[in-house]
Write a protein that holds these residues in place. Structure first.
Motif, PDB file in Angstrom:
ATOM      1  N   CYS A   1       0.807  -1.048  -0.010  1.00  0.00           N
ATOM      2  CA  CYS A   1       0.109  -0.100  -0.012  1.00  0.00           C
ATOM      3  C   CYS A   1       0.931   1.334   0.089  1.00  0.00           C
ATOM      4  CB  CYS A   1      -0.856  -0.119   1.134  1.00  0.00           C
ATOM      5  SG  CYS A   1      -2.400  -1.157   1.040  1.00  0.00           S
ATOM      6  N   TRP A   2       1.934   1.286   0.745  1.00  0.00           N
ATOM      7  CA  TRP A   2       2.699   2.440   0.813  1.00  0.00           C
ATOM      8  C   TRP A   2       3.555   2.622  -0.337  1.00  0.00           C
ATOM      9  CZ3 TRP A   2       0.467   5.547   3.545  1.00  0.00           C
ATOM     10  CH2 TRP A   2      -0.344   5.361   4.590  1.00  0.00           C
TER      11      TRP A   2
ATOM     12  N   PRO B   1     -12.410  -9.305   2.214  1.00  0.00           N
ATOM     13  CA  PRO B   1     -12.711  -8.131   2.006  1.00  0.00           C
ATOM     14  C   PRO B   1     -11.326  -6.972   2.328  1.00  0.00           C
ATOM     15  CG  PRO B   1     -13.935  -9.014   3.908  1.00  0.00           C
ATOM     16  CD  PRO B   1     -13.182 -10.001   3.329  1.00  0.00           C
ATOM     17  N   TYR B   2     -10.616  -7.351   3.440  1.00  0.00           N
ATOM     18  CA  TYR B   2      -9.632  -6.363   3.608  1.00  0.00           C
ATOM     19  C   TYR B   2      -8.712  -6.144   2.389  1.00  0.00           C
ATOM     20  CZ  TYR B   2      -6.709 -10.601   3.790  1.00  0.00           C
ATOM     21  OH  TYR B   2      -5.767 -11.655   3.632  1.00  0.00           O
TER      22      TYR B   2
ATOM     23  N   PHE C   1      -8.405  -1.559   2.569  1.00  0.00           N
ATOM     24  CA  PHE C   1      -7.474  -0.535   2.807  1.00  0.00           C
ATOM     25  C   PHE C   1      -7.083   0.252   1.917  1.00  0.00           C
ATOM     26  CE2 PHE C   1      -6.839  -4.242   6.246  1.00  0.00           C
ATOM     27  CZ  PHE C   1      -6.892  -3.215   7.314  1.00  0.00           C
ATOM     28  N   PRO C   2      -6.849  -0.457   0.593  1.00  0.00           N
ATOM     29  CA  PRO C   2      -6.208   0.611  -0.683  1.00  0.00           C
ATOM     30  C   PRO C   2      -7.372   1.549  -0.958  1.00  0.00           C
ATOM     31  CG  PRO C   2      -6.425  -1.709  -1.330  1.00  0.00           C
ATOM     32  CD  PRO C   2      -6.587  -1.716  -0.026  1.00  0.00           C
ATOM     33  N   ALA C   3      -8.408   0.913  -0.893  1.00  0.00           N
ATOM     34  CA  ALA C   3      -9.837   1.997  -1.156  1.00  0.00           C
ATOM     35  C   ALA C   3      -9.964   3.094  -0.005  1.00  0.00           C
ATOM     36  CB  ALA C   3     -11.016   1.274  -1.306  1.00  0.00           C
ATOM     37  N   LEU C   4      -9.512   2.648   1.029  1.00  0.00           N
ATOM     38  CA  LEU C   4      -9.562   3.545   2.314  1.00  0.00           C
ATOM     39  C   LEU C   4      -8.625   4.646   2.089  1.00  0.00           C
ATOM     40  CD1 LEU C   4     -11.031   4.587   4.819  1.00  0.00           C
ATOM     41  CD2 LEU C   4      -9.367   3.122   6.085  1.00  0.00           C
ATOM     42  N   LEU C   5      -7.275   4.368   1.758  1.00  0.00           N
ATOM     43  CA  LEU C   5      -6.223   5.365   1.566  1.00  0.00           C
ATOM     44  C   LEU C   5      -6.486   6.288   0.288  1.00  0.00           C
ATOM     45  CD1 LEU C   5      -3.218   2.836   2.062  1.00  0.00           C
ATOM     46  CD2 LEU C   5      -4.000   4.873   3.490  1.00  0.00           C
TER      47      LEU C   5
ATOM     48  N   ALA D   1       3.102  -1.849  -7.591  1.00  0.00           N
ATOM     49  CA  ALA D   1       1.704  -1.406  -6.969  1.00  0.00           C
ATOM     50  C   ALA D   1       1.564  -0.252  -7.185  1.00  0.00           C
ATOM     51  CB  ALA D   1       2.035  -2.165  -5.784  1.00  0.00           C
ATOM     52  N   SER D   2       0.136   0.024  -7.234  1.00  0.00           N
ATOM     53  CA  SER D   2      -0.301   1.426  -6.784  1.00  0.00           C
ATOM     54  C   SER D   2      -1.715   1.205  -6.203  1.00  0.00           C
ATOM     55  CB  SER D   2      -0.619   2.013  -8.486  1.00  0.00           C
ATOM     56  OG  SER D   2      -1.687   1.504  -9.111  1.00  0.00           O
ATOM     57  N   TRP D   3      -2.429   2.141  -5.850  1.00  0.00           N
ATOM     58  CA  TRP D   3      -3.594   2.126  -5.201  1.00  0.00           C
ATOM     59  C   TRP D   3      -4.774   1.468  -6.062  1.00  0.00           C
ATOM     60  CZ3 TRP D   3      -3.200   7.445  -2.210  1.00  0.00           C
ATOM     61  CH2 TRP D   3      -2.581   7.053  -1.188  1.00  0.00           C
ATOM     62  N   GLY D   4      -4.742   1.847  -7.244  1.00  0.00           N
ATOM     63  CA  GLY D   4      -5.543   1.424  -8.282  1.00  0.00           C
ATOM     64  C   GLY D   4      -5.548  -0.237  -8.356  1.00  0.00           C
ATOM     65  N   SER D   5      -4.352  -0.541  -8.685  1.00  0.00           N
ATOM     66  CA  SER D   5      -3.928  -2.111  -8.892  1.00  0.00           C
ATOM     67  C   SER D   5      -4.396  -2.743  -7.650  1.00  0.00           C
ATOM     68  CB  SER D   5      -2.461  -2.312  -9.296  1.00  0.00           C
ATOM     69  OG  SER D   5      -1.625  -1.783  -8.408  1.00  0.00           O
ATOM     70  N   LEU D   6      -3.914  -2.330  -6.281  1.00  0.00           N
ATOM     71  CA  LEU D   6      -4.331  -3.042  -5.228  1.00  0.00           C
ATOM     72  C   LEU D   6      -5.810  -3.106  -4.912  1.00  0.00           C
ATOM     73  CD1 LEU D   6      -1.708  -1.349  -2.854  1.00  0.00           C
ATOM     74  CD2 LEU D   6      -1.485  -3.867  -3.969  1.00  0.00           C
ATOM     75  N   ALA D   7      -6.491  -2.069  -5.110  1.00  0.00           N
ATOM     76  CA  ALA D   7      -8.084  -2.145  -5.192  1.00  0.00           C
ATOM     77  C   ALA D   7      -8.571  -2.940  -6.300  1.00  0.00           C
ATOM     78  CB  ALA D   7      -8.586  -0.677  -5.539  1.00  0.00           C
ATOM     79  N   SER D   8      -8.109  -3.200  -7.389  1.00  0.00           N
ATOM     80  CA  SER D   8      -8.447  -4.171  -8.565  1.00  0.00           C
ATOM     81  C   SER D   8      -8.440  -5.479  -8.056  1.00  0.00           C
ATOM     82  CB  SER D   8      -7.905  -3.831  -9.764  1.00  0.00           C
ATOM     83  OG  SER D   8      -8.149  -4.728 -10.687  1.00  0.00           O
TER      84      SER D   8
END
Length: 319
Positions: free
Chosen positions: A113-114, A285-286, A290-294, A268-275
């Motif tokens: 995530c970071w 669901p976690y 977490f990436p969607a929340l960020l 990794a990016s937030w979008g790819s993690l959410a995907s």
């Protein structure tokens, strides 16, 4: 009937007379007359003072600073690599060892995530600077010269804006192939329209000012006048516009990564993690939360900070 009016009138010898001995001379009235009652503040100092008084904006700025620091230092200090696989820790939930859990390859989601924050925020900041630079130059030239040049340049802007920006971005990324640099070019190549229109309007309102006419009389060039005189006087709306452009760039990058046109694996990016997490929403669901929340927190903080900058830089709010 007794007349009381005569009793209210004092005799001449009992009348109260004002003399100089009844007053004390205060010489400080002359020495302190030119002193200011409060310290003088420049425009930017006063804007910073008003920005600090906006609690939501300050909290948002603090959260964004924390996110930025974690994005820079957490992958360096973590005992896990962002692409490190561990087949004995597949799809584990949040725990002290893995704060955000692990994915289907046993990779630590907290570190990813970071690391994804590095990619997403870097893309967003570079896109905002690129769009701002192109928009300032384009809008400044159109507004300063006006006439035929302005008509042609603004018709081109309307032509580009007539097609949804995301469609332009998707087409450009498909042509250049997915990657960090193509994403920056694709979003930046279409995100400057709003900045160009904004700065053009500012130039129209400032180009007839006395300081511009004085520079023209002294032989200053057009580009020098735009960058040296017009740009600093239009800086406050530009800063606000760029602050509001960053969450839009984050959303665009996240959307591209979500549909598979983002950064290539194993990055990794937030979008790819959410995907990746969306495919396992019902079972794990976690991995999506977490990436969607960020993404949500970062975009909200940028919007709140942009509102705070708008209020702080508005000259009409100055007291």
């Amino acid at each position: 009937m007794k007349d009381h009016r005569s009793a209210a009138v004092l005799p001449a010898e009992q009348e109260l007379r004002l003399t100089d001995d009844m007053f004390v001379k205060d010489d400080s009235a002359y020495t302190d007359a030119d002193k200011m009652t409060r310290p003088s503040l420049s425009y930017w100092s006063d804007a910073w003072r008003r920005f600090k008084e906006n609690k939501l904006a300050m909290i948002s700025a603090a959260i964004l600073l924390l996110i930025l620091l974690l994005a820079v230092f957490q992958p360096l200090l973590s005992r896990y690599e962002y692409d490190q696989t561990d087949y004995f820790a597949i799809n584990q939930g949040p725990s002290p060892a893995h704060l955000f859990g692990t994915d289907e390859l046993g990779r630590d989601i907290f570190t990813r995530c970071w690391m994804g924050a590095r990619v997403s925020l870097s893309i967003a900041l570079v896109v905002a600077l690129l769009s701002g630079t192109i928009g300032i130059l384009y809008g400044g030239v159109a507004g300063y010269f006006g006439g035929l040049a302005d008509n042609v340049m603004m018709r081109f802007c309307e032509l580009v804006a007539s097609i949804p920006q995301m469609l332009w971005v998707v087409l450009l990324v498909l042509v250049m192939k997915p990657g960090v640099f193509p994403i920056i070019l694709a979003i930046g190549a279409t995100g400057w329209i709003g900045m160009a229109r904004l700065f053009r309007g500012q130039v129209f309102s400032l180009k007839e000012s006395e300081f511009v006419l004085a520079s023209q009389t002294m032989g200053a060039g057009s580009l020098w006048i735009i960058l040296k005189h017009l740009l600093p006087n239009a800086m406050s709306p530009i800063i606000i516009s760029m602050a509001n452009a960053i969450p839009g760039a984050i959303f665009s990058e996240s959307f591209l990564s979500y549909i598979g046109l983002g950064v290539p694996l194993p990055m990794a990016s937030w979008g790819s993690l959410a995907s990746d997490g969306a495919n396992k929403l019902l079972t794990y669901p976690y991995q999506l939360i977490f990436p969607a929340l960020l993404i949500c927190v970062t975009m909200l903080c940028f919007n709140l900070m942009g509102d705070g900058l708008r209020d702080a830089l508005d000259p009409r709010m100055r007291q």
